[in-house]
Scaffold this motif. Structure first.
Motif, PDB file in Angstrom:
ATOM      1  N   HIS A  80      -4.301 -12.947   5.830  1.00 37.55           N
ATOM      2  CA  HIS A  80      -4.960 -12.490   4.598  1.00 37.55           C
ATOM      3  C   HIS A  80      -4.815 -13.519   3.473  1.00 37.55           C
ATOM      4  O   HIS A  80      -5.705 -13.698   2.657  1.00 37.55           O
ATOM      5  CB  HIS A  80      -4.387 -11.134   4.151  1.00 37.55           C
ATOM      6  CG  HIS A  80      -4.921  -9.977   4.941  1.00 37.55           C
ATOM      7  ND1 HIS A  80      -4.215  -8.802   5.100  1.00 37.55           N
ATOM      8  CD2 HIS A  80      -6.080  -9.813   5.602  1.00 37.55           C
ATOM      9  CE1 HIS A  80      -4.938  -7.967   5.833  1.00 37.55           C
ATOM     10  NE2 HIS A  80      -6.066  -8.555   6.157  1.00 37.55           N
ATOM     11  N   VAL A 118       5.286 -12.120   1.176  1.00 36.06           N
ATOM     12  CA  VAL A 118       4.810 -11.075   2.098  1.00 36.06           C
ATOM     13  C   VAL A 118       5.489 -11.240   3.459  1.00 36.06           C
ATOM     14  O   VAL A 118       6.131 -12.252   3.722  1.00 36.06           O
ATOM     15  CB  VAL A 118       3.279 -11.170   2.350  1.00 36.06           C
ATOM     16  CG1 VAL A 118       2.469 -10.577   1.226  1.00 36.06           C
ATOM     17  CG2 VAL A 118       2.853 -12.606   2.632  1.00 36.06           C
ATOM     18  N   TYR A 125     -11.448  -5.118   3.034  1.00 35.44           N
ATOM     19  CA  TYR A 125     -10.058  -5.116   2.563  1.00 35.44           C
ATOM     20  C   TYR A 125      -9.570  -6.509   2.118  1.00 35.44           C
ATOM     21  O   TYR A 125      -9.011  -6.660   1.016  1.00 35.44           O
ATOM     22  CB  TYR A 125      -9.209  -4.577   3.716  1.00 35.44           C
ATOM     23  CG  TYR A 125      -7.747  -4.390   3.486  1.00 35.44           C
ATOM     24  CD1 TYR A 125      -7.194  -3.117   3.424  1.00 35.44           C
ATOM     25  CD2 TYR A 125      -6.878  -5.472   3.367  1.00 35.44           C
ATOM     26  CE1 TYR A 125      -5.829  -2.930   3.244  1.00 35.44           C
ATOM     27  CE2 TYR A 125      -5.522  -5.300   3.186  1.00 35.44           C
ATOM     28  CZ  TYR A 125      -5.007  -4.025   3.130  1.00 35.44           C
ATOM     29  OH  TYR A 125      -3.657  -3.848   2.940  1.00 35.44           O
ATOM     30  N   ASP A 128      -7.071  -9.320  -5.929  1.00 32.38           N
ATOM     31  CA  ASP A 128      -5.746  -8.957  -6.477  1.00 32.38           C
ATOM     32  C   ASP A 128      -4.951 -10.206  -6.849  1.00 32.38           C
ATOM     33  O   ASP A 128      -4.231 -10.235  -7.847  1.00 32.38           O
ATOM     34  CB  ASP A 128      -4.885  -8.245  -5.416  1.00 32.38           C
ATOM     35  CG  ASP A 128      -5.430  -6.905  -4.960  1.00 32.38           C
ATOM     36  OD1 ASP A 128      -6.198  -6.289  -5.707  1.00 32.38           O
ATOM     37  OD2 ASP A 128      -5.068  -6.484  -3.836  1.00 32.38           O
ATOM     38  N   ILE A 129      -5.058 -11.196  -5.979  1.00 30.05           N
ATOM     39  CA  ILE A 129      -4.212 -12.390  -6.123  1.00 30.05           C
ATOM     40  C   ILE A 129      -4.838 -13.391  -7.100  1.00 30.05           C
ATOM     41  O   ILE A 129      -4.182 -13.898  -8.010  1.00 30.05           O
ATOM     42  CB  ILE A 129      -4.028 -13.050  -4.741  1.00 30.05           C
ATOM     43  CG1 ILE A 129      -3.322 -12.070  -3.790  1.00 30.05           C
ATOM     44  CG2 ILE A 129      -3.259 -14.365  -4.861  1.00 30.05           C
ATOM     45  CD1 ILE A 129      -3.301 -12.507  -2.326  1.00 30.05           C
ATOM     46  N   GLN A 150       0.839  -1.201   0.000  1.00 25.63           N
ATOM     47  CA  GLN A 150       0.000   0.000   0.000  1.00 25.63           C
ATOM     48  C   GLN A 150       0.875   1.253   0.000  1.00 25.63           C
ATOM     49  O   GLN A 150       1.762   1.357   0.854  1.00 25.63           O
ATOM     50  CB  GLN A 150      -0.811   0.070   1.284  1.00 25.63           C
ATOM     51  CG  GLN A 150      -1.799  -1.002   1.490  1.00 25.63           C
ATOM     52  CD  GLN A 150      -2.582  -0.698   2.754  1.00 25.63           C
ATOM     53  OE1 GLN A 150      -3.323   0.284   2.816  1.00 25.63           O
ATOM     54  NE2 GLN A 150      -2.403  -1.517   3.755  1.00 25.63           N
TER      55      GLN A 150
END
Ligand code: ADP
Ligand code: TRP
Length: 324
Positions: free
Chosen positions: A150, A143, A125, A132-133, A9
Motif C-alpha cells: 500500500h 506499519v 481502499y 491519508d498520507i 482501522q
C-alpha cells in the motif's frame, strides 16, 4: 522535525500484532517525530460493519491508543472521518491512478480469494490510504509488513500526480517496518489478524486471554520428549521476553519433560506482566470519556488545518475554480 503518520482501522478489537507491528512504533517515535495517528474509520466501512459496531470499535481503538502510550501532548490523535478532506483528495487522486495499479493490490486480491464479495470501497481502499498520507506530506509511515505494498502504491500515485501536473506537489513517504515484528503470528500460525479469528487481545479479560493463549497451535510431541524450540509459543514468548529468557525457554523445550502447556502458562504470565500498566490505564480512561472526546476534537482541529491547506494547493493545481 520529520513527520510520521499512520492509521489503524477500527474494524474490530486490537490485538498484539497491531501493538508490536504498529502502535509500539508510534509510541517510540513520539519524541523524535511530529506524529499524526488516526483511526481509519472510513476504511473500516469497506467491510460494511453495523453502525453500532463501528462506533463501539472506534471508541475501543482510541482508548487503546491512549492506554498504550500515545500522548496527545506529543502527537495528534484524530478520527479520519473528522477530516473529510481525506475523501476529497482521494477522489482527485483516483483520476491519476491507473486501474492496473489497484488491480494488483495483494490485500484486495487476498480478500477476493477468501470469497469476500468486493465493493468499490474495498477496491479503491489504497487510493484513500494514499490520500491519508499525502495530504499531510508525511515523511515516514510506521506499519506492519502487510501494508508495504500500500505504501508503494501511495508513492506511485504521488509520482503520477507530480508528473501529470508537472509540479512536486506531493512528497514520497517512506514505510517504517520493524523486521523482527513485521508479521506477528496468530494462534493458528498464520498472520494474526482481526479478520482471521486467531488473535490475542491486549485488553480482554484474563480468562479470555488465557483461552486465546491456550489455543496456540502446537504439535503433538509427547510431554517427555524433546521439542523443536522454534515453535509458535516461543515466537510469541519472544515478543515479551529478553533474548536470555527466550534461550532458557528453548533449552527447556530441547531437554524434554516440558510441555507446550507449561510454556503457554509462562507466556500468559509474561503477557500479564507486560500489559498490566496499560490495562490499568485503560480502566482509568474508560471512566473519563469526556477527556478522551476532547482529545479527538483537538486532534481533528490540528489535522484539519494541515489537510485543508494542502487541499487548497491541490484544488488549485488541478483547476477547481475558486471565487474570491
Ligand atoms: P488486521 O489485519 O488485524 O485487521 P490492520 O490491517 O487494521 O490489522 O492493521 C493495523 C496495523 O497493524 C497495520 O500497520 C498492520 O500492518 C499492523 N498489523 C496487523 N496485523 C499484524 C501482525 N500480525 N503483525 C505485525 N503487524 C500487524
Ligand atoms: N490500511 C491500513 C491497515 O489496514 C490502515 C490505514 C489506512 C493506514 N490509512 C492509512 C495506515 C494511512 C497508514 C497510513 O492497517
Amino acid at each position: 522535525m520529520k513527520r510520521s503518520l499512520s492509521g489503524i482501522q477500527p474494524s474490530g478489537v486490537l490485538h498484539i500484532g497491531n501493538y508490536f507491528g504498529a502502535i509500539k512504533q508510534f509510541v517510540e517515535m513520539q519524541d523524535d517525530y511530529e506524529g499524526l495517528y488516526f483511526l481509519a474509520n472510513y476504511h473500516a466501512l469497506t467491510s460494511a460493519p453495523k453502525g453500532e459496531d463501528l462506533k463501539k470499535n472506534t471508541i475501543g481503538v482510541i482508548l487503546d491508543y491512549l492506554a498504550l502510550g500515545l500522548d496527545p501532548k506529543k502527537s495528534t490523535l484524530f478520527l479520519q472521518s473528522d477530516v473529510p478532506e481525506h475523501t476529497e483528495l482521494s477522489w482527485i487522486l483516483a483520476n491519476v491512478t491507473p486501474m492496473g495499479l489497484i488491480e494488483r493490490a495483494h490485500s484486495y486480491k487476498d480478500k477476493v480469494a477468501k470469497g469476500i464479495k468486493p465493493n468499490m470501497g474495498l477496491f479503491t481502499y489504497p487510493v484513500l490510504m494514499a490520500a491519508d498520507i499525502l495530504i499531510y506530506d508525511a515523511d515516514v509511515v510506521p506499519v506492519g509488513k502487510d501494508q508495504k505494498q500500500h505504501l508503494e502504491i501511495t508513492r506511485d500515485i504521488a509520482t503520477k500526480f507530480n508528473e501529470t501536473y508537472e509540479k512536486e506537489i506531493f512528497k514520497l513517504p517512506e514505510p517504517k517496518i520493524v523486521e523482527s515484528v513485521a508479521i506477528v503470528p496468530g494462534t493458528n500460525g498464520d498472520k494474526m489478524s482481526k479478520s482471521y479469528g486467531n488473535v490475542i487481545n491486549m485488553f480482554a479479560s484474563k480468562k479470555e486471554v488465557k483461552k486465546q493463549i491456550m489455543s496456540v497451535v502446537t504439535d503433538s510431541t509427547p510431554l517427555e520428549e524433546p521439542k523443536n524450540p522454534d515453535n509458535n509459543v516461543t515466537q510469541l514468548y519472544s515478543l515479551f521476553a529478553t533474548p536470555e529468557e527466550v534461550e532458557v525457554l528453548k533449552e527447556k523445550f530441547r531437554a524434554g519433560n516440558f510441555g507446550y502447556g507449561h510454556a503457554k502458562n509462562e507466556l500468559l504470565d509474561k503477557f500479564m506482566d507486560y500489559f498490566a500498566p496499560y490495562r490499568a490505564k485503560r480502566e482509568e480512561l474508560v471512566n473519563n470519556m469526556d477527556y478522551v472526546y476532547d482529545i479527538l476534537k483537538e486532534g481533528a482541529e490540528k489535522a484539519r488545518k494541515i489537510a485543508g491547506a494542502k487541499l487548497e494547493i491541490v484544488r488549485d493545481t488541478v483547476g477547481l475554480l475558486k471565487r474570491s
